[in-house]
Structure formats: structure tokens, C-alpha cells
Design an enzyme around this catalytic site. Sequence first.
Site, PDB file in Angstrom:
ATOM      1  N   LYS A  60       0.801  -1.225   0.000  1.00 14.52           N
ATOM      2  CA  LYS A  60       0.000   0.000   0.000  1.00 14.52           C
ATOM      3  C   LYS A  60       0.836   1.278   0.000  1.00 14.52           C
ATOM      4  O   LYS A  60       0.281   2.359  -0.212  1.00 14.52           O
ATOM      5  CB  LYS A  60      -0.941  -0.009   1.198  1.00 14.52           C
ATOM      6  CG  LYS A  60      -2.034  -1.056   1.082  1.00 14.52           C
ATOM      7  CD  LYS A  60      -2.994  -0.709  -0.020  1.00 14.52           C
ATOM      8  CE  LYS A  60      -4.143  -1.693  -0.096  1.00 14.52           C
ATOM      9  NZ  LYS A  60      -5.116  -1.306  -1.107  1.00 14.52           N
TER      10      LYS A  60
HETATM   11  C1  LIG Z   1      -3.325  -7.100   3.882  1.00 18.72           C
HETATM   12  C2  LIG Z   1      -3.863  -6.767   2.545  1.00 18.72           C
HETATM   13  N1  LIG Z   1      -3.808  -7.635   1.554  1.00 18.72           N
HETATM   14  C3  LIG Z   1      -4.279  -7.368   0.326  1.00 18.72           C
HETATM   15  C4  LIG Z   1      -4.895  -6.211   0.039  1.00 18.72           C
HETATM   16  C5  LIG Z   1      -5.531  -6.017  -1.331  1.00 18.72           C
HETATM   17  O1  LIG Z   1      -4.923  -5.078  -2.152  1.00 18.72           O
HETATM   18  P1  LIG Z   1      -5.812  -4.121  -3.043  1.00 18.72           P
HETATM   19  O2  LIG Z   1      -6.556  -3.209  -2.133  1.00 18.72           O
HETATM   20  O3  LIG Z   1      -4.818  -3.390  -3.884  1.00 18.72           O
HETATM   21  O4  LIG Z   1      -6.744  -4.952  -3.866  1.00 18.72           O
HETATM   22  C6  LIG Z   1      -4.996  -5.303   1.070  1.00 18.72           C
HETATM   23  C7  LIG Z   1      -5.703  -4.078   0.878  1.00 18.72           C
HETATM   24  O5  LIG Z   1      -5.902  -3.310   1.778  1.00 18.72           O
HETATM   25  C8  LIG Z   1      -4.447  -5.575   2.341  1.00 18.72           C
HETATM   26  O6  LIG Z   1      -4.518  -4.725   3.349  1.00 18.72           O
END
Ligand SMILES: Cc1ncc(COP(=O)(O)O)c(C=O)c1O
Length: 470
Positions: A60
Amino acid sequence: MAWGNDAADSRLHGTNIADSVIDTIGSTPLVRLKRISEIHGIECVLAMKMETTNPGGSAKDRPALEMILAAERSGELRPGGTIVEPTSGNTGVGLAIVAAQRGYKCVFVMTDKVAPEKVSLLRAYGAEVVVCPVAVPPEDPTSYYKVAERLTVERDAFRPNQYANPNNPLAHEKTTGPELWAQTGGRITHFVAGAGTCGTITGTARYLKAQNPAIKIIAGDPDASVFSGGSGRPYLVEGVGEDFYPAAWSPDLYDQVIPISDEESFLTARQVSREEGILIGGSGGMAVATAIRVAKAAAPNDIVVVLNPDSGRGYLSRVFDDQWMANFGFLRECDECIAAVLDARGDTPSLLYVNPSTSVRNTIDLMRANGISQLPVCKNTPPFAAAEVAGAVDELDLMEAVYRDSSVLDSAVEQVMGPKLPTIGVGQKVALAVEMLDVAPALLVLSGGRPLSVLTRSDLLSYFEVLSNG
Ligand SMILES: Cc1ncc(COP(=O)(O)O)c(C=O)c1O
């Protein structure tokens, strides 16, 4: 790796000193999962994109930076301004890092489903954190979406809104995709990732498919999430899956969306951490569980890349806590466990329950017909998640309520129900059940995070009898 630094400062010439932590976002390593491949009989190359090496410890950081830079350019964010965002933690950390460097205040809104370490972590960066209940619909004024909306207005703040902001997928299109293409020498054949806002999978997919449309894009998804055909009911893996479709959801770009259970996600996270020495969380476990399926079906020369979004450090009190895992029925603590008591009972019936709206009269009829004294009250229909248990009813309490006022018979059972039964995992010790039943009239047995059966003192007595005759 060489960081960009201030060319005008001659003291930095010829050094590899980054100008600020912001310049260290991205360029994360790609590492083979050799031991996992051996264990699961995988013949192709299976590699993990390690997003934990970003300064905030997650993928992120990339969209956080992109969204803030775009808001500065558009004038939505002015010097000394405030950022408000509903986030499960990782986006918050990324925003907090960039905000610290560039002089902004941060307010983060999250649900009480999130691990407590994540709340402390954001506060450690100096951010304000507001925690809201997860068990309310999005339109409720106390939901985390609504609270974030209100705070944005009150503080005249910039709301990055990662669920709708095109700079979220763009960050991955500009960085994650090109990195993977370069790191695999253009030979990547499959890309696997979890999806929450869909920024990671969509942005990366856009770049990769533009290079080679034959590259397969596969999303791993909690089995209750809408992306893989679920209804958005509760599940325990954090950060992935949704009960709605975010702006970046792009099914045309995805070749497959594979549902994965909480149990498989958590057990895979533990296996990767122990076998590879790479500490990953529940959503990383879910992504790897998906990648294992994809890699098993791939050709020997294929290169399957799975993106691990963050570290297991944020989940030590859950995924890596044996007690927590056992209580949800994800782990077996012993041979002499609750499962043996249920086996001894033989005819383990499917879980008997009532809905909160069931009448007291029908509840009593159900209890009488089955000769039972306690019933869980659950929302929806099976298979339930532990979070869908609303309460419980007890014969004694019902009798007293009806005695006081017989019109109660036609009320919804939620008007008279008591607190939820204490829970015990199917793999926990019988001794624990004995201790708990000293005070509770019955226990709710969980298996794989789901209510399985109600356990009473009489079940234990029958079990001890069977043992002594044994
Ligand atoms: C721990 C975790 N894994 C995966 C994701 C998924 O990524 P995306 O929001 O880019 O789809 C997030 C999103 O917040 C996350 O916090």
C-alpha cells in the site's frame, strides 16, 4: 539498487543514500518459494513479490504515494492539510509515512475486525485513529464509510478514497507491473494476488497484459467475498475480499477468481512462515494458497508470481497465536479433543439454530421436538461464520419470560435472547470444556471458524461413560 538523490548536493555524489524514505518505496525483491514448491510437488518456478520490504511494510505504500502526489498536483491537498481515509491499516501506514515527510495530518477510520496491533501502529506514526463497529451496514451512520465521510467534511480534509481513486491502480501499473516484467525478463506467465480495492491486481494486470496478453491474471479471494461469487458475509482474513465492487474491479482483466477459506489461508500463512522463513499474514497465505493451485496446474517452464501484500507481524495475536487458532477450530491441540466427544455422540446433527426473527413459540417447539435446552440464535442460513451468531436462548430463561408475560410467545426471539454461548474449538482439550461448563450451561463448538455444534454437560457425561466402558 541505487536511490535517486539530490543531484545539487555534491556531498551525495557517488553515494547510494536515498533522499527520504519516500524514495525507497517500490523495487521490492522477487524470491523463489522453493521449499513450498517441494512440499506441494510444484514443477514450475513459483516466486513471491515481497512487498514487505517497502518502508511501511506493505504494497500500500505505492498507491499512498501516488494518491498524495496527484492530490498535491490537483490542489485537493494543500500545505499543512489533513488526510482522512477509512483503511484496514496498510494504506494508513503508507499515507502516514508520506504525510510525515510532506507535513500533513492524518485521521484513519477502521472497523473493530482489524487486529489491535494495526491500530497501535498507526498511532505510533502520530495519526489519529477512529474505530467503528464492523457489524453494521455501510449506510449506518456509525459504519466506517459514513464516519469517514463525516470527518472529511468536518476537518475540510482530503479523502484519498482508495476504493474509487484511479491513482491506486495507476501506482501498480506504473511500478509493480514494470518491476515484475523486468525481474522475470519478460517471462512471467501467471500473476496471482488477493483483491481488496482491486488496485494491486488491476494495475499490475493492465501493465502485464499490455506487454503480453497471454499472461494469466488470477485473484485469490475469501470464499464469502462477492468477487468469487459469495454474498459478502463475514470472514476472518483481513484486507481482502469485499461485499461490493470497488471502482478498480475489472473482471475482463482477470482470467480466474479462486475462493479460498479462512482455514486454508491461515494454515498456508503459517506454513510459508515456518518453511520459507518469510513471515506473511492471512491475506498473503490466501494468495499463496491460490498460487499453489495455479502452479500445480502450470507447465514446468512457467513462471508463477504471487504478490505478498504485507507481513505476519501485524497478525501475531491471531494467525500466529495457537490459542486463537484453536478456539476458532483451525488447529488441533491434542488427540483427546472436543472432536472425540462429538464422535462419541455419534449422530452429530447439523447445527440446530433459530434466526433472530423466529417467534418464541417456534423456538420452544424446535427445542421440545429435539429434546434440547439451549439454542444459538444466528443471522442468515448455514454455513454460518462465527461472527453471525447473535445470541442464544435457554429453556429456563424462556420459561421465566413466558411466565411473566405470555404474549412474549409471539415476539421475535431476539427480544428475549441471552448472550452468545462461549466458544470452544473442535481441536481444543476436553479438560477446557469441563472447566468452561462449570459456569456456562453449554458451549458452541467451532470448526474452521464456523459454528459446528452445541456441547452440553450431558454430552461430556456420555463421553466419560463411553471412555470408562472402553
Ligand atoms: C493485507 C492486505 N492484503 C491485500 C490487500 C488487497 O490489495 P488491493 O486493495 O490493492 O486490492 C490489502 C488491501 O488493503 C491488504 O490490506
